[in-house]
Design a protein around this motif. Structure first.
Motif, PDB file in Angstrom:
ATOM      1  N   UNK A   1      80.383  28.436  25.267  1.00  0.00           N
ATOM      2  CA  UNK A   1      81.567  28.298  24.608  1.00  0.00           C
ATOM      3  C   UNK A   1      81.869  30.113  24.565  1.00  0.00           C
ATOM      4  N   UNK A   2      83.377  30.207  24.704  1.00  0.00           N
ATOM      5  CA  UNK A   2      83.596  31.787  24.558  1.00  0.00           C
ATOM      6  C   UNK A   2      85.099  31.765  23.639  1.00  0.00           C
ATOM      7  N   UNK A   3      85.156  32.862  22.854  1.00  0.00           N
ATOM      8  CA  UNK A   3      86.336  32.839  22.093  1.00  0.00           C
ATOM      9  C   UNK A   3      86.750  34.448  22.328  1.00  0.00           C
ATOM     10  N   UNK A   4      88.119  34.452  22.829  1.00  0.00           N
ATOM     11  CA  UNK A   4      88.390  35.977  23.020  1.00  0.00           C
ATOM     12  C   UNK A   4      89.862  35.989  22.182  1.00  0.00           C
TER      13      UNK A   4
ATOM     14  N   UNK B   1      58.948  20.806  27.614  1.00  0.00           N
ATOM     15  CA  UNK B   1      59.960  21.766  27.549  1.00  0.00           C
ATOM     16  C   UNK B   1      59.989  23.117  28.326  1.00  0.00           C
ATOM     17  N   UNK B   2      60.654  23.584  29.080  1.00  0.00           N
ATOM     18  CA  UNK B   2      60.670  24.872  29.834  1.00  0.00           C
ATOM     19  C   UNK B   2      61.451  26.014  28.947  1.00  0.00           C
ATOM     20  N   UNK B   3      62.369  25.574  28.467  1.00  0.00           N
ATOM     21  CA  UNK B   3      63.577  26.585  27.969  1.00  0.00           C
ATOM     22  C   UNK B   3      64.297  25.671  27.060  1.00  0.00           C
ATOM     23  N   UNK B   4      64.586  26.174  25.780  1.00  0.00           N
ATOM     24  CA  UNK B   4      65.363  25.944  24.958  1.00  0.00           C
ATOM     25  C   UNK B   4      66.218  27.082  24.177  1.00  0.00           C
ATOM     26  N   UNK B   5      66.902  27.911  25.123  1.00  0.00           N
ATOM     27  CA  UNK B   5      67.356  29.342  24.627  1.00  0.00           C
ATOM     28  C   UNK B   5      68.803  29.115  24.292  1.00  0.00           C
ATOM     29  N   UNK B   6      69.096  29.831  23.031  1.00  0.00           N
ATOM     30  CA  UNK B   6      70.348  29.978  22.410  1.00  0.00           C
ATOM     31  C   UNK B   6      70.788  31.300  22.265  1.00  0.00           C
ATOM     32  N   UNK B   7      71.937  31.763  22.752  1.00  0.00           N
ATOM     33  CA  UNK B   7      72.308  32.999  22.852  1.00  0.00           C
ATOM     34  C   UNK B   7      73.618  33.238  22.071  1.00  0.00           C
ATOM     35  N   UNK B   8      73.760  34.436  21.338  1.00  0.00           N
ATOM     36  CA  UNK B   8      75.305  34.700  20.913  1.00  0.00           C
ATOM     37  C   UNK B   8      75.298  36.053  21.162  1.00  0.00           C
ATOM     38  N   UNK B   9      76.642  36.348  21.803  1.00  0.00           N
ATOM     39  CA  UNK B   9      76.975  37.766  22.246  1.00  0.00           C
ATOM     40  C   UNK B   9      78.512  37.956  21.404  1.00  0.00           C
ATOM     41  N   UNK B  10      78.804  39.142  20.946  1.00  0.00           N
ATOM     42  CA  UNK B  10      79.749  39.591  20.065  1.00  0.00           C
ATOM     43  C   UNK B  10      80.197  40.870  20.567  1.00  0.00           C
ATOM     44  N   UNK B  11      81.671  41.058  20.514  1.00  0.00           N
ATOM     45  CA  UNK B  11      81.929  42.627  20.927  1.00  0.00           C
ATOM     46  C   UNK B  11      83.526  42.730  20.166  1.00  0.00           C
ATOM     47  N   UNK B  12      83.712  43.932  19.764  1.00  0.00           N
ATOM     48  CA  UNK B  12      84.539  44.351  18.768  1.00  0.00           C
ATOM     49  C   UNK B  12      85.108  45.590  19.368  1.00  0.00           C
TER      50      UNK B  12
END
Length: 170
Positions: free
Chosen positions: A10-13, A46-57
């Motif tokens: 999901x991305x919000x711009x 389970x091999x991967x359960x990765x949750x990632x958050x990126x933010x830029x201002x």
């Protein structure tokens, strides 16, 4: 080992927002990505359960000066929940991370661009192999699962570019 991988992204711009009493504009981009993977061969786990958050201002003042700041944070619960497959070192080092990404000041005119700070510099365009993209080091821990921009590690540098009609010099 065979894997099945499920991606959710999901991305919000925002469009640049200006306030009535100043020439300053604010814009942001926030992205969330979740990757879930299971081993299909024995042992099925389970091999991967990765949750990632990126933010830029980005804050732009008078149309020429701007300041950009961003970060990336992730958590992977697979090494914790699957201790028989992952060693203690992996569990300690690869479970979570919070890192600054782009953090730079920029001046842009019609003839040149100057940027100083933690940034990415891209040389060349590619569809797979990156022969000329050698300025920034790469994070290859999630090699095939990340796009090139996410693999590049921003580093502190001074970047100047002279812009002409048909050419640019960096």
């Amino acid at each position: 080992n065979w894997l099945i991988v499920i991606f959710i992204s999901l991305t919000s711009t925002s469009a640049p927002t200006a306030f009535a009493e100043s020439n300053t504009q604010y814009s942001y981009q926030v992205g969330y990505q979740s990757k879930l993977a299971y081993h299909l061969l024995s042992p099925r786990d389970l091999a991967m359960s990765r949750h990632q958050l990126e933010a830029e201002q980005t804050i732009t003042s008078t149309g020429r000066w701007s300041l950009t700041a961003g970060f990336r944070a992730y958590a992977d619960t697979a090494p914790v929940t699957n201790s028989t497959r992952y060693s203690g070192q992996v569990t300690r080092d690869e479970v979570s991370e919070l890192v600054p990404r782009n953090l730079y000041a920029q001046y842009k005119s019609s003839f040149f661009l100057v940027r100083i700070g933690n940034q990415q510099v891209v040389w060349g365009e590619t569809f797979g192999t990156t022969y000329t993209d050698i300025v920034n080091p790469k994070d290859l821990r999630q090699f095939q699962l990340e796009d090139l921009e996410s693999q590049r590690i921003p580093i502190p540098m001074f970047n100047a570019k002279l812009i002409q009609d048909l050419n640019s010099f960096q």
